[in-house]
Scaffold this motif. Structure first.
Motif, mmCIF file in Angstrom:
data_model
loop_
_atom_site.group_PDB
_atom_site.id
_atom_site.type_symbol
_atom_site.label_atom_id
_atom_site.label_comp_id
_atom_site.label_asym_id
_atom_site.label_seq_id
_atom_site.Cartn_x
_atom_site.Cartn_y
_atom_site.Cartn_z
ATOM 1 N N ASN A 83 11.479 7.693 -16.035
ATOM 2 C CA ASN A 83 10.625 6.843 -15.639
ATOM 3 C C ASN A 83 10.940 5.323 -15.997
ATOM 4 O O ASN A 83 9.703 4.632 -16.260
ATOM 5 C CB ASN A 83 9.119 7.193 -16.367
ATOM 6 C CG ASN A 83 8.876 8.771 -15.707
ATOM 7 O OD1 ASN A 83 9.014 9.008 -14.648
ATOM 8 N ND2 ASN A 83 8.196 9.404 -16.813
ATOM 9 N N GLY A 84 12.062 4.780 -15.871
ATOM 10 C CA GLY A 84 12.247 3.583 -15.874
ATOM 11 C C GLY A 84 13.817 2.972 -16.157
ATOM 12 O O GLY A 84 14.553 4.010 -16.094
ATOM 13 N N THR A 85 13.991 2.049 -16.970
ATOM 14 C CA THR A 85 15.202 1.594 -17.379
ATOM 15 C C THR A 85 15.432 1.402 -18.878
ATOM 16 O O THR A 85 14.441 1.360 -19.323
ATOM 17 C CB THR A 85 15.842 0.311 -16.370
ATOM 18 O OG1 THR A 85 14.984 -0.736 -16.867
ATOM 19 C CG2 THR A 85 15.654 0.554 -14.974
ATOM 20 N N LYS B 28 15.151 -1.636 -20.130
ATOM 21 C CA LYS B 28 14.068 -2.777 -20.317
ATOM 22 C C LYS B 28 12.890 -1.980 -20.435
ATOM 23 O O LYS B 28 11.988 -2.440 -21.694
ATOM 24 C CB LYS B 28 14.120 -3.393 -19.014
ATOM 25 C CG LYS B 28 13.130 -4.851 -19.252
ATOM 26 C CD LYS B 28 13.166 -5.579 -17.802
ATOM 27 C CE LYS B 28 12.045 -6.773 -18.202
ATOM 28 N NZ LYS B 28 12.171 -7.676 -16.952
ATOM 29 N N GLU B 29 12.389 -1.098 -20.016
ATOM 30 C CA GLU B 29 11.372 -0.169 -20.130
ATOM 31 C C GLU B 29 11.162 0.493 -21.353
ATOM 32 O O GLU B 29 10.207 0.662 -22.070
ATOM 33 C CB GLU B 29 10.859 0.582 -18.718
ATOM 34 C CG GLU B 29 10.357 -0.349 -17.610
ATOM 35 C CD GLU B 29 11.600 -0.802 -16.958
ATOM 36 O OE1 GLU B 29 11.098 -1.849 -15.996
ATOM 37 O OE2 GLU B 29 12.569 -0.281 -16.902
ATOM 38 N N ASN C 227 7.681 1.740 -22.646
ATOM 39 C CA ASN C 227 6.983 1.981 -21.218
ATOM 40 C C ASN C 227 7.942 3.259 -20.535
ATOM 41 O O ASN C 227 7.513 3.631 -19.400
ATOM 42 C CB ASN C 227 6.911 0.962 -20.185
ATOM 43 C CG ASN C 227 5.865 -0.160 -20.901
ATOM 44 O OD1 ASN C 227 4.804 0.200 -21.583
ATOM 45 N ND2 ASN C 227 6.105 -1.457 -20.595
ATOM 46 N N ALA C 228 9.008 3.558 -21.177
ATOM 47 C CA ALA C 228 9.785 4.704 -20.724
ATOM 48 C C ALA C 228 10.557 5.332 -21.980
ATOM 49 O O ALA C 228 10.410 4.898 -23.030
ATOM 50 C CB ALA C 228 10.761 4.258 -19.539
#
Length: 153
Positions: free
Chosen positions: A59-61, A63-64, A69-70
């Motif tokens: 659910n992201g990279t 960075k997240e 956030n991931a």
């Protein structure tokens, strides 16, 4: 030429890859032999064992993951985000301490990938984005490339 270079240890034949193997690249090992490079493995620095289950960012990279956030999950569903973030911070500390001018990381990795990483499905599919360590180093102004880009430096 750069003075101090940090290099993913797996690229120099160190068996620290998730499956206990390595991603040996002779031209990168030559940097170490010349005394111009220091080896790092963010996943080991973060406290993960070798071998270990494969992990991908879901659910992201990177960075997240850094912003909460991931998550980085193993293929067994275990959340290893904390270890990936810790390892990234340890590599950042080493980069700062050694006045690193260049970092060469392993492509596609959830730690070290630059530009493209696996998509979190464990099906070998790539998505745009950076791994956790690569992202943190880039955010802090370090020049980061992968092993395929090394020849052009």
């Amino acid at each position: 030429m750069f003075e101090i270079i940090l290099v993913s240890a797996c690229l120099c034949g160190i068996n620290c890859k998730y499956n206990g193997l390595n991603n040996f690249k002779k031209p990168i090992l030559e940097l170490v032999k010349e005394g111009n490079a220091m080896l790092v493995c963010p996943e080991q620095l973060g406290g993960l064992e070798t071998p270990r289950p494969p992990s991908e960012i879901v659910n992201g990279t990177g960075k997240e993951v850094l912003f909460g956030n991931a998550k980085v999950l193993s293929n067994e569903g275990i959340d290893v985000s904390k270890q990936f973030i810790k390892g990234a911070n340890e590599v950042l500390n080493l980069a700062k301490l050694t006045n690193t001018e260049l970092v060469i990381l392993k492509s596609k990795s959830p730690s070290c990938g630059i530009g493209k990483i696996y998509d979190g499905t464990f099906n070998g599919i790539l998505k745009e984005g950076n791994g956790v360590t690569a992202e943190l180093l880039i955010q802090n102004g370090f020049k980061v490339i992968n092993e395929d880009e090394f020849g052009g430096v």
